[in-house]
Design a protein around this motif. Structure first.
Motif, PDB file in Angstrom:
ATOM      1  N   GLU A   1       9.340   1.034   4.319  1.00 42.61           N
ATOM      2  CA  GLU A   1       9.260   2.383   2.933  1.00 42.61           C
ATOM      3  C   GLU A   1       9.874   3.324   2.998  1.00 42.61           C
ATOM      4  O   GLU A   1       9.362   4.382   2.027  1.00 42.61           O
ATOM      5  CB  GLU A   1       7.714   2.339   2.760  1.00 42.61           C
ATOM      6  CG  GLU A   1       7.481   0.536   2.422  1.00 42.61           C
ATOM      7  CD  GLU A   1       8.348  -0.260   1.380  1.00 42.61           C
ATOM      8  OE1 GLU A   1       8.081   0.523   0.289  1.00 42.61           O
ATOM      9  OE2 GLU A   1       7.818  -1.670   1.306  1.00 42.61           O
ATOM     10  N   HIS A   2      10.338   3.611   4.317  1.00 40.88           N
ATOM     11  CA  HIS A   2      10.756   5.687   4.949  1.00 40.88           C
ATOM     12  C   HIS A   2       9.674   6.544   4.783  1.00 40.88           C
ATOM     13  O   HIS A   2       9.998   7.434   3.726  1.00 40.88           O
ATOM     14  CB  HIS A   2      11.788   5.425   4.174  1.00 40.88           C
ATOM     15  CG  HIS A   2      12.528   4.737   4.127  1.00 40.88           C
ATOM     16  ND1 HIS A   2      14.023   4.489   5.221  1.00 40.88           N
ATOM     17  CD2 HIS A   2      13.474   3.682   3.626  1.00 40.88           C
ATOM     18  CE1 HIS A   2      14.741   3.175   4.999  1.00 40.88           C
ATOM     19  NE2 HIS A   2      14.254   3.332   3.567  1.00 40.88           N
ATOM     20  N   MET A   3       8.033   6.331   4.910  1.00 39.14           N
ATOM     21  CA  MET A   3       7.652   6.169   4.651  1.00 39.14           C
ATOM     22  C   MET A   3       6.946   7.351   6.487  1.00 39.14           C
ATOM     23  O   MET A   3       7.109   6.935   7.104  1.00 39.14           O
ATOM     24  CB  MET A   3       5.838   6.162   4.466  1.00 39.14           C
ATOM     25  CG  MET A   3       6.100   5.400   3.821  1.00 39.14           C
ATOM     26  SD  MET A   3       5.731   6.796   1.864  1.00 39.14           S
ATOM     27  CE  MET A   3       4.488   6.921   2.472  1.00 39.14           C
ATOM     28  N   GLN A   4       6.484   8.791   6.634  1.00 39.67           N
ATOM     29  CA  GLN A   4       6.356   9.538   7.385  1.00 39.67           C
ATOM     30  C   GLN A   4       4.974   9.621   8.373  1.00 39.67           C
ATOM     31  O   GLN A   4       3.792   9.268   7.112  1.00 39.67           O
ATOM     32  CB  GLN A   4       6.485  10.815   7.674  1.00 39.67           C
ATOM     33  CG  GLN A   4       8.218  11.142   7.460  1.00 39.67           C
ATOM     34  CD  GLN A   4       8.397  12.742   7.390  1.00 39.67           C
ATOM     35  OE1 GLN A   4       7.390  13.232   7.378  1.00 39.67           O
ATOM     36  NE2 GLN A   4       9.841  13.467   7.328  1.00 39.67           N
TER      37      GLN A   4
ATOM     38  N   ALA B   1       2.075   9.268   5.836  1.00 44.65           N
ATOM     39  CA  ALA B   1       0.488   8.930   5.398  1.00 44.65           C
ATOM     40  C   ALA B   1      -0.105   9.513   6.710  1.00 44.65           C
ATOM     41  O   ALA B   1       0.932   9.309   8.301  1.00 44.65           O
ATOM     42  CB  ALA B   1       0.138   7.606   5.767  1.00 44.65           C
ATOM     43  N   ILE B   2      -1.604   9.558   6.888  1.00 44.80           N
ATOM     44  CA  ILE B   2      -1.663  10.893   8.291  1.00 44.80           C
ATOM     45  C   ILE B   2      -2.980   9.091   8.243  1.00 44.80           C
ATOM     46  O   ILE B   2      -3.702   8.835   7.792  1.00 44.80           O
ATOM     47  CB  ILE B   2      -2.636  11.615   8.103  1.00 44.80           C
ATOM     48  CG1 ILE B   2      -1.557  12.231   7.569  1.00 44.80           C
ATOM     49  CG2 ILE B   2      -3.155  12.082   9.438  1.00 44.80           C
ATOM     50  CD1 ILE B   2      -2.691  13.917   7.239  1.00 44.80           C
ATOM     51  N   MET B   3      -3.249   8.211   9.815  1.00 42.88           N
ATOM     52  CA  MET B   3      -3.982   7.242   9.801  1.00 42.88           C
ATOM     53  C   MET B   3      -4.732   7.988  10.950  1.00 42.88           C
ATOM     54  O   MET B   3      -4.623   8.453  12.092  1.00 42.88           O
ATOM     55  CB  MET B   3      -3.115   6.058  10.949  1.00 42.88           C
ATOM     56  CG  MET B   3      -4.296   5.256  11.843  1.00 42.88           C
ATOM     57  SD  MET B   3      -5.435   3.813  10.732  1.00 42.88           S
ATOM     58  CE  MET B   3      -3.927   2.878  10.156  1.00 42.88           C
ATOM     59  N   GLY B   4      -6.079   7.968  10.270  1.00 42.73           N
ATOM     60  CA  GLY B   4      -7.052   8.846  11.034  1.00 42.73           C
ATOM     61  C   GLY B   4      -8.175   8.819  12.295  1.00 42.73           C
ATOM     62  O   GLY B   4      -7.428   9.741  12.880  1.00 42.73           O
ATOM     63  N   VAL B   5      -7.338   7.313  12.590  1.00 39.78           N
ATOM     64  CA  VAL B   5      -8.518   7.522  13.920  1.00 39.78           C
ATOM     65  C   VAL B   5      -7.506   6.276  14.452  1.00 39.78           C
ATOM     66  O   VAL B   5      -7.147   5.148  13.827  1.00 39.78           O
ATOM     67  CB  VAL B   5      -9.822   7.274  13.721  1.00 39.78           C
ATOM     68  CG1 VAL B   5     -10.528   6.747  15.179  1.00 39.78           C
ATOM     69  CG2 VAL B   5     -10.300   8.231  12.746  1.00 39.78           C
TER      70      VAL B   5
ATOM     71  N   LEU C   1       0.500  -1.464  -0.190  1.00 33.65           N
ATOM     72  CA  LEU C   1       0.035  -0.049  -0.005  1.00 33.65           C
ATOM     73  C   LEU C   1       0.687   1.756  -0.468  1.00 33.65           C
ATOM     74  O   LEU C   1       0.153   2.456  -0.653  1.00 33.65           O
ATOM     75  CB  LEU C   1      -1.047  -0.055   1.183  1.00 33.65           C
ATOM     76  CG  LEU C   1      -2.090   1.499   1.302  1.00 33.65           C
ATOM     77  CD1 LEU C   1      -3.133   0.437   2.042  1.00 33.65           C
ATOM     78  CD2 LEU C   1      -1.362   2.187   2.039  1.00 33.65           C
ATOM     79  N   PHE C   2       1.808   0.854   0.200  1.00 29.64           N
ATOM     80  CA  PHE C   2       2.608   2.754   1.181  1.00 29.64           C
ATOM     81  C   PHE C   2       3.130   2.744  -0.228  1.00 29.64           C
ATOM     82  O   PHE C   2       4.134   3.872  -0.990  1.00 29.64           O
ATOM     83  CB  PHE C   2       3.823   2.167   1.760  1.00 29.64           C
ATOM     84  CG  PHE C   2       3.248   2.713   3.639  1.00 29.64           C
ATOM     85  CD1 PHE C   2       2.280   3.477   3.635  1.00 29.64           C
ATOM     86  CD2 PHE C   2       3.231   1.553   4.389  1.00 29.64           C
ATOM     87  CE1 PHE C   2       1.676   3.740   4.548  1.00 29.64           C
ATOM     88  CE2 PHE C   2       2.628   1.930   5.732  1.00 29.64           C
ATOM     89  CZ  PHE C   2       1.914   3.347   5.617  1.00 29.64           C
TER      90      PHE C   2
END
Length: 704
Positions: free
Chosen positions: A475-478, A436-440, A424-425
């Protein structure tokens, strides 16, 4: 292990729980959908299968198109079983028209990421049309092959059974006798991967079905005069339900239908009233579900609540509406010339979709919301018509992600492990995103928590955040983690109760402390999930006071706990021409004293709160607010379009690319430091609907 549980789930049934059976009278009046779903429930007891019968007597493929949005797409099915063509033949429709309509049906359903199964309809033995029917079968076969859609060979199975002496067709040579329901069910189950399975043919009325009816004397009615009033009903007598055995309608009494003329119709064309009573524990709203022949009128406690305007389904949930009931005894009167199903259900706040919970909307969209949607669509169409080509300014660098969305059927990541999250990333990185922002993290409304929590042990736990964070590191995602979601009412904004805002803030900070304790160092910042904007509803002072108290307590508390991490919010934009100065003052006051690193206002173009004509002015307000409170100005560009807010949940589809490009370009020209979007994993899914694939492809081409 039980024999029924030894089967492996076929690809057509993967991730399937909600099934729509779309068709004509061979679906509407049939028990075969019930046999299919009952059997699937036995095969897969861990899945809560839901049957939605969307058959309507007399329908052609053209008729299906007219009601496709309401009866299919709006229901959010994972699988749609389509049986159509019999009435197209009866009306001698051109096969070219039938093919065109069938293709449009298929493309529309696929755009909503639903799987498809086409039925090859049962044969006809009526002399006038039997010889014509093979042409329509050929169309179905051709279209199925073109779109690589599996088919259920109902036609062939019927022919083999009839050849062996089994009586399946009614005397009209078209409709089915009771024995045919079993043959259809076996054909469909074979296509779903289960050719040799014991059918579950148990049929009983659904909970809430009104079963104790009285019937009035028949009233002569010629089909043209106005329908009679209940005042004309005479000689009420208890209705005795009888089995119909081999008639096409044999399933109706077994499900609980009131059928005054089922066995012996009056000599003259007639209509009759039926009457039933039920008790409600409290005064308020309940959901009324009906299915009946046309014409139909329903009165509840003396007030007309439904009058049919067209043919609709005979099945028990053909029409649904929210109605007001009285505490204690209530009376329903129905007017029909054939049959009626009626049931009353308590209105729950929650629907179950794909194994998770989402909020239930009112079954009818409020007039003001419909007017706002019409305004948005009209204005946006005008702006798009004046735009020769999509602008190319502005590129996305982040997206919201969810374990599952809260108000619509989106991408379900509840059971993703590290490999699925990494994939996905990579999808996001292909779009140029680095965050990416995990909303909840937890959702009280839906009784769900997405990490192993000590303080939310009472909620159903799904371990979503841990594999997501591990994959993000690979995946070096913030990653920004959201906490809880608090509504206006829970924050005290309905009453101005600051104590409620304080209690919500304490709960939010408790959640955040636990997330930090478990995952500090694995995420980049915090997302304050509760949303606000410039309100055109409620008490402005209450809203301003309670939100400010909540935001101030939470943001300062987060800063104290993790001074090194960023804090972001994503409020919404509301069209407010002529009130821009008031909006600026209000929104500045709400966010004053809150150490937000950045605000990423939703541009609200996909909802009903804004349109392209006000986009720049609306975002300029937020840019000034950011300057006033010392926060960076980001923009959340909505990559979707809300089509319908009425129940059971919203219909939201990927946006047209040109519109999305205008949103990105406008935010870019206003100097937004970062552009993000809602759930691109669904609305720009490379393996999603046709519209999602198209939006992703067009965006990538434009980005180059």
């Amino acid at each position: 292990m039980d024999k029924m549980q030894e089967f492996h789930r076929s690809p057509l049934l993967e991730d399937v729980s909600r099934i729509v059976f779309l068709g004509d009278s061979l679906t509407d009046g049939s028990l075969y959908p019930d046999y299919v779903v009952n059997t699937l429930k036995q095969l897969y007891p861990e899945t809560d299968f839901e049957l939605i019968n969307a058959g309507v007597c007399g329908d052609t493929a053209a008729d299906l198109l007219v009601r496709l949005q309401a009866d299919v797409i709006k229901q959010g099915p994972e699988l749609v079983i389509v049986g159509i063509g019999t009435n197209d033949c009866s009306l001698s429709r051109k096969t070219e028209e039938f093919e065109k309509d069938l293709i449009e049906i298929i493309e529309s359903i696929r755009d909503c990421a639903s799987k498809l199964l086409l039925l090859r309809p049962s044969p006809r033995t009526d002399k006038e049309y039997a010889s014509l029917f093979p042409k329509y079968l050929q169309v179905i076969d051709t279209v199925a092959a073109r779109f690589d859609i599996p088919t259920a060979d109902v036609h062939g199975d019927f022919e083999r059974q009839i050849k062996n002496g089994k009586k399946l067709l009614f005397e009209d040579g078209v409709h089915h006798e009771a024995a045919a329901f079993e043959v259809m069910a076996r054909s469909v189950l074979a296509a779903l991967g289960h050719p040799e399975v014991e059918l579950n043919m148990e049929i009983k009325p659904e909970p809430g079905m009104l079963l104790e009816w009285e019937s009035s004397d028949p009233i002569t009615w010629n089909g043209k005069d106005p329908l009679p009033s209940p005042k004309l009903a005479k000689n009420w007598k208890p209705y005795k339900r009888k089995a119909l055995f081999n008639l096409p309608a044999s399933g109706f009494p077994r499900k609980g239908a009131w059928m005054p003329f089922a066995l012996k119709a009056p000599e003259k064309a007639s209509i009759s009233f039926g009457r039933a009573h039920f008790k409600a524990a409290e005064e308020g709203k309940m959901e009324l579900q009906i299915g009946a022949s046309h014409p139909l009128v329903i009165w509840l406690n003396g007030q007309e609540v439904w009058r049919s305007q067209r043919r609709h389904g005979y099945h028990p949930k053909a029409e649904r509406m929210d109605v007001e009931v009285l505490k204690g005894e209530n009376e329903i009167i129905a007017l029909s010339n054939y049959m009626v199903f009626a049931s009353l259900k308590a209105i729950g706040r929650i629907n179950n979709v794909d194994g998770y919970s989402i909020g239930r909307h009112p079954l009818k969209m409020p007039p003001h919301q419909k007017a706002e949607m019409d305004l948005r669509d009209r204005v946006n169409a005008e702006v798009l018509a004046k735009t020769a080509q999509a602008p190319c300014g502005g590129h996305l660098s982040g997206s919201f992600i969810y374990a599952h969305p809260g108000g619509y059927r989106g991408r379900n990541t509840l059971n993703y492990e590290i490999p699925e999250w990494r994939s996905l990333f990579k999808e996001l990185k292909e779009l140029g995103m680095d965050s990416a922002i995990m909303g909840v993290a937890a959702w009280h409304d839906y009784n769900e928590c997405f990490y192993p929590s000590e303080i939310f042990k009472n909620l159903r736990t799904r371990n979503v955040i841990e594999p997501m964070l591990a994959a993000a590191a690979d995946e070096h995602m913030q990653i920004y983690l959201g906490g809880l979601v608090h509504s206006e009412s829970s924050l005290g904004a309905d009453t101005g109760d600051l104590g409620m805002a304080k209690a919500c803030a304490e709960q939010e900070l408790a959640c955040y402390r636990e997330l930090v304790q478990r995952y500090r160092g694995a995420f980049h910042g915090y997302y304050l999930a509760s949303e606000t904007g410039f309100w055109s509803w409620g008490n402005p002072e209450f809203l301003k006071r309670c939100y400010h108290s909540f935001f101030q307590r939470v943001s300062n508390g987060v800063k104290e706990i993790t001074p090194e991490l960023q804090i972001i919010g994503s409020p919404y934009t509301v069209r407010c021409p002529g009130r821009e100065a008031e909006a600026l003052d209000t929104l500045t006051a709400v966010h004053a004293g809150c150490p937000f690193t950045a605000l990423a206002p939703q541009d609200s173009i996909g909802t009903t709160m804004n349109e392209l004509d006000f986009l720049s002015r609306g975002l300029e307000i937020w840019k000034t607010v950011c300057g006033n409170i010392g926060a960076e100005f980001w923009v959340n560009c909505e990559a979707f379009n809300c089509m319908d807010y009425s129940g059971p949940f919203s219909v939201i589809v990927p946006a047209e690319f040109k519109r999305f490009a205008i949103q990105l370009d406008t935010a870019h020209k206003l100097g937004a430091k970062k552009l993000i979007t809602w759930e691109s994993i669904h609305f720009m899914n490379p393996a999603g609907s046709g519209a999602a694939k198209s939006l992703r492809s067009d965006y990538l081409k434009n980005r180059k």
